[in-house]
Design a protein around this motif. Structure first.
Motif, PDB file in Angstrom:
ATOM      1  N   ALA A 143     -35.700 -81.704  41.273  1.00  0.00           N
ATOM      2  CA  ALA A 143     -34.707 -81.229  40.304  1.00  0.00           C
ATOM      3  C   ALA A 143     -33.351 -81.346  40.971  1.00  0.00           C
ATOM      4  O   ALA A 143     -33.238 -81.655  42.168  1.00  0.00           O
ATOM      5  N   SER A 144     -32.314 -81.116  40.205  1.00  0.00           N
ATOM      6  CA  SER A 144     -30.970 -81.098  40.771  1.00  0.00           C
ATOM      7  C   SER A 144     -30.116 -80.110  39.981  1.00  0.00           C
ATOM      8  O   SER A 144     -30.364 -79.855  38.796  1.00  0.00           O
ATOM      9  N   VAL A 145     -29.119 -79.576  40.671  1.00  0.00           N
ATOM     10  CA  VAL A 145     -28.165 -78.653  40.049  1.00  0.00           C
ATOM     11  C   VAL A 145     -26.771 -79.135  40.414  1.00  0.00           C
ATOM     12  O   VAL A 145     -26.395 -79.152  41.596  1.00  0.00           O
ATOM     13  N   ASN A 146     -26.026 -79.579  39.419  1.00  0.00           N
ATOM     14  CA  ASN A 146     -24.684 -80.121  39.663  1.00  0.00           C
ATOM     15  C   ASN A 146     -24.740 -81.208  40.734  1.00  0.00           C
ATOM     16  O   ASN A 146     -23.938 -81.213  41.672  1.00  0.00           O
TER      17      ASN A 146
ATOM     18  N   ARG B  47     -37.619 -71.140  39.709  1.00  0.00           N
ATOM     19  CA  ARG B  47     -37.033 -70.179  40.667  1.00  0.00           C
ATOM     20  C   ARG B  47     -36.135 -70.900  41.661  1.00  0.00           C
ATOM     21  O   ARG B  47     -35.053 -70.406  42.014  1.00  0.00           O
ATOM     22  N   LEU B  48     -36.546 -72.067  42.122  1.00  0.00           N
ATOM     23  CA  LEU B  48     -35.716 -72.849  43.036  1.00  0.00           C
ATOM     24  C   LEU B  48     -34.399 -73.256  42.362  1.00  0.00           C
ATOM     25  O   LEU B  48     -33.337 -73.269  43.008  1.00  0.00           O
ATOM     26  N   ILE B  49     -34.459 -73.576  41.101  1.00  0.00           N
ATOM     27  CA  ILE B  49     -33.240 -73.906  40.355  1.00  0.00           C
ATOM     28  C   ILE B  49     -32.316 -72.695  40.293  1.00  0.00           C
ATOM     29  O   ILE B  49     -31.106 -72.797  40.536  1.00  0.00           O
ATOM     30  N   ASP B  50     -32.895 -71.521  39.982  1.00  0.00           N
ATOM     31  CA  ASP B  50     -32.084 -70.298  39.932  1.00  0.00           C
ATOM     32  C   ASP B  50     -31.427 -70.015  41.280  1.00  0.00           C
ATOM     33  O   ASP B  50     -30.249 -69.624  41.345  1.00  0.00           O
ATOM     34  N   LEU B  51     -32.184 -70.213  42.354  1.00  0.00           N
ATOM     35  CA  LEU B  51     -31.636 -69.975  43.683  1.00  0.00           C
ATOM     36  C   LEU B  51     -30.457 -70.912  43.964  1.00  0.00           C
ATOM     37  O   LEU B  51     -29.436 -70.489  44.526  1.00  0.00           O
ATOM     38  N   GLU B  52     -30.595 -72.165  43.582  1.00  0.00           N
ATOM     39  CA  GLU B  52     -29.514 -73.122  43.827  1.00  0.00           C
ATOM     40  C   GLU B  52     -28.301 -72.811  42.971  1.00  0.00           C
ATOM     41  O   GLU B  52     -27.150 -72.904  43.433  1.00  0.00           O
ATOM     42  N   VAL B  53     -28.510 -72.416  41.713  1.00  0.00           N
ATOM     43  CA  VAL B  53     -27.393 -72.047  40.836  1.00  0.00           C
ATOM     44  C   VAL B  53     -26.602 -70.891  41.437  1.00  0.00           C
ATOM     45  O   VAL B  53     -25.367 -70.922  41.520  1.00  0.00           O
ATOM     46  N   ILE B  54     -27.323 -69.839  41.860  1.00  0.00           N
ATOM     47  CA  ILE B  54     -26.658 -68.674  42.446  1.00  0.00           C
ATOM     48  C   ILE B  54     -25.996 -69.033  43.764  1.00  0.00           C
ATOM     49  O   ILE B  54     -24.886 -68.578  44.072  1.00  0.00           O
ATOM     50  N   ASN B  55     -26.672 -69.875  44.558  1.00  0.00           N
ATOM     51  CA  ASN B  55     -26.110 -70.273  45.845  1.00  0.00           C
ATOM     52  C   ASN B  55     -24.788 -70.999  45.663  1.00  0.00           C
ATOM     53  O   ASN B  55     -23.802 -70.724  46.361  1.00  0.00           O
TER      54      ASN B  55
ATOM     55  N   LYS C 233     -22.785 -70.775  43.054  1.00  0.00           N
ATOM     56  CA  LYS C 233     -21.805 -69.835  42.535  1.00  0.00           C
ATOM     57  C   LYS C 233     -21.266 -68.931  43.638  1.00  0.00           C
ATOM     58  O   LYS C 233     -20.062 -68.637  43.690  1.00  0.00           O
ATOM     59  N   ALA C 234     -22.144 -68.506  44.535  1.00  0.00           N
ATOM     60  CA  ALA C 234     -21.722 -67.657  45.647  1.00  0.00           C
ATOM     61  C   ALA C 234     -20.722 -68.375  46.533  1.00  0.00           C
ATOM     62  O   ALA C 234     -19.729 -67.800  46.982  1.00  0.00           O
ATOM     63  N   ARG C 235     -20.975 -69.672  46.767  1.00  0.00           N
ATOM     64  CA  ARG C 235     -20.044 -70.442  47.589  1.00  0.00           C
ATOM     65  C   ARG C 235     -18.692 -70.623  46.897  1.00  0.00           C
ATOM     66  O   ARG C 235     -17.641 -70.439  47.516  1.00  0.00           O
ATOM     67  N   SER C 236     -18.734 -70.955  45.597  1.00  0.00           N
ATOM     68  CA  SER C 236     -17.468 -71.203  44.886  1.00  0.00           C
ATOM     69  C   SER C 236     -16.670 -69.919  44.670  1.00  0.00           C
ATOM     70  O   SER C 236     -15.449 -69.954  44.551  1.00  0.00           O
ATOM     71  N   SER C 237     -17.352 -68.780  44.638  1.00  0.00           N
ATOM     72  CA  SER C 237     -16.659 -67.510  44.426  1.00  0.00           C
ATOM     73  C   SER C 237     -16.039 -66.953  45.704  1.00  0.00           C
ATOM     74  O   SER C 237     -15.305 -65.971  45.668  1.00  0.00           O
ATOM     75  N   GLY C 238     -16.365 -67.573  46.837  1.00  0.00           N
ATOM     76  CA  GLY C 238     -15.834 -67.101  48.107  1.00  0.00           C
ATOM     77  C   GLY C 238     -16.689 -66.038  48.775  1.00  0.00           C
ATOM     78  O   GLY C 238     -16.326 -65.508  49.827  1.00  0.00           O
ATOM     79  N   LEU C 239     -17.842 -65.720  48.169  1.00  0.00           N
ATOM     80  CA  LEU C 239     -18.692 -64.682  48.747  1.00  0.00           C
ATOM     81  C   LEU C 239     -19.114 -65.006  50.173  1.00  0.00           C
ATOM     82  O   LEU C 239     -19.169 -64.137  51.036  1.00  0.00           O
ATOM     83  N   LEU C 240     -19.390 -66.296  50.413  1.00  0.00           N
ATOM     84  CA  LEU C 240     -19.879 -66.682  51.733  1.00  0.00           C
ATOM     85  C   LEU C 240     -18.792 -66.738  52.793  1.00  0.00           C
ATOM     86  O   LEU C 240     -19.057 -67.051  53.949  1.00  0.00           O
ATOM     87  N   SER C 241     -17.557 -66.431  52.390  1.00  0.00           N
ATOM     88  CA  SER C 241     -16.489 -66.299  53.387  1.00  0.00           C
ATOM     89  C   SER C 241     -16.320 -64.844  53.817  1.00  0.00           C
ATOM     90  O   SER C 241     -15.536 -64.547  54.720  1.00  0.00           O
ATOM     91  N   ASN C 242     -17.043 -63.954  53.162  1.00  0.00           N
ATOM     92  CA  ASN C 242     -17.027 -62.541  53.531  1.00  0.00           C
ATOM     93  C   ASN C 242     -17.783 -62.354  54.845  1.00  0.00           C
ATOM     94  O   ASN C 242     -18.938 -62.744  54.970  1.00  0.00           O
ATOM     95  N   GLU C 243     -17.122 -61.773  55.847  1.00  0.00           N
ATOM     96  CA  GLU C 243     -17.711 -61.663  57.178  1.00  0.00           C
ATOM     97  C   GLU C 243     -19.014 -60.869  57.172  1.00  0.00           C
ATOM     98  O   GLU C 243     -19.965 -61.202  57.882  1.00  0.00           O
ATOM     99  N   ARG C 244     -19.074 -59.798  56.376  1.00  0.00           N
ATOM    100  CA  ARG C 244     -20.285 -58.985  56.327  1.00  0.00           C
ATOM    101  C   ARG C 244     -21.447 -59.765  55.729  1.00  0.00           C
ATOM    102  O   ARG C 244     -22.582 -59.672  56.197  1.00  0.00           O
TER     103      ARG C 244
END
Length: 262
Positions: free
Chosen positions: A26-29, A63-71, A73-84
């Motif tokens: 499968a692929s997501v974006n 489920r793998l698709i859902d994980l990739e979608v959220i992943n 989104k988390a990157r584009s939202s800047g969540l993964l730049s949060n140090e914690r």
């Protein structure tokens, strides 16, 4: 259980992807979801005795698709730049790798049957434990317990005082009888009291537990029967594995340059 497999894939995909054919399922974006993830989960689920049919396979893919979608989104939202968040992800990754490494070490360096047999023979030779039958009178305060001990020293009946004074409704009408017990089946403070008290004697001080204050009388003592090899085998094997892992970790630490900030 399946959720754990998904988590394992997220943190270990870089380690396992080369073990499987990396065809796209499968692929997501335009980001591929590789077949290695699906095959890994199917293998682990099968190990647990579950059959992976087409319906479950589709559930896993979704489920793998859902994980990739959220992943994404988390990157584009800047969540993964949060140090914690980054620290938590890195620590989770390290904890999982730690566990998997030690599991792999034990698989490749198993405890042998000879080691288990030797440890059991040592345990058996050194075994010298007893079990006890005791009675108690449970009181709400230390002062009350000390007063009961004085009455007992003066010759009053333990059974009569247990029925009259004990707060333990389960034993008071049976002379305070606690039955037979060993170290593994009794509160530590009570066991410490009885092991230093002779048969027929009363421990000279009140004993404190989470239930209150106890006046303890030892009714009988007998040698505890040593457990058979079959009863003890798995316990010994687990303990030897712990020792082996601890020694291996100590060896790794001794070969590493470690400094701790003051």
């Amino acid at each position: 259980m399946i959720r754990l497999y998904f988590y394992s894939i997220l943190v270990l995909s870089a380690l396992i992807h080369s073990s499987f054919i990396n065809a796209e399922i499968a692929s997501v974006n335009d980001k591929q979801i590789k077949s290695s993830y699906l095959e890994f989960i199917k293998t682990e689920v099968s190990k647990q005795g579950q059959q992976v049919d087409k319906k479950m396979e589709r559930t896993i893919v979704n489920r793998l698709i859902d994980l990739e979608v959220i992943n994404q989104k988390a990157r584009s939202s800047g969540l993964l730049s949060n140090e914690r968040v980054v620290a938590q992800a890195e620590l989770s990754n390290q904890e999982l790798i730690y566990t998997l490494y030690l599991q792999d070490y034990i698989i490749n360096n198993p405890v042998t049957e000879e080691e288990v047999a030797t440890a059991y023979n040592q345990y058996k030779a050194a075994f010298n434990e007893s079990e006890f039958r005791a009675s108690h009178i449970l009181l709400t305060s230390k002062n009350k317990a000390e007063l009961i001990i004085k009455k007992l020293d003066a010759g009053e009946s333990f059974g009569v005082l247990a029925k009259k004074e004990s707060e333990d409704n389960d034993t008071k009408n049976n002379n305070g009888d606690l039955g037979w017990f060993s170290k593994e089946t009794m509160v530590q403070s009570i066991f410490d009291a009885v092991k230093n008290t002779g048969s027929g004697e009363i421990f000279p001080k009140p004993v404190k537990t989470q239930f209150g204050w106890h006046v303890i009388k030892v009714d009988d003592v007998r040698p505890l029967e040593v457990e058979t090899f079959a009863q003890k085998e798995e316990f010994i094997k687990t303990e030897l594995q712990k020792i082996k892992l601890k020694q291996h970790l100590s060896l790794l630490r001794s070969g590493a340059r470690i400094s701790v900030a003051e």
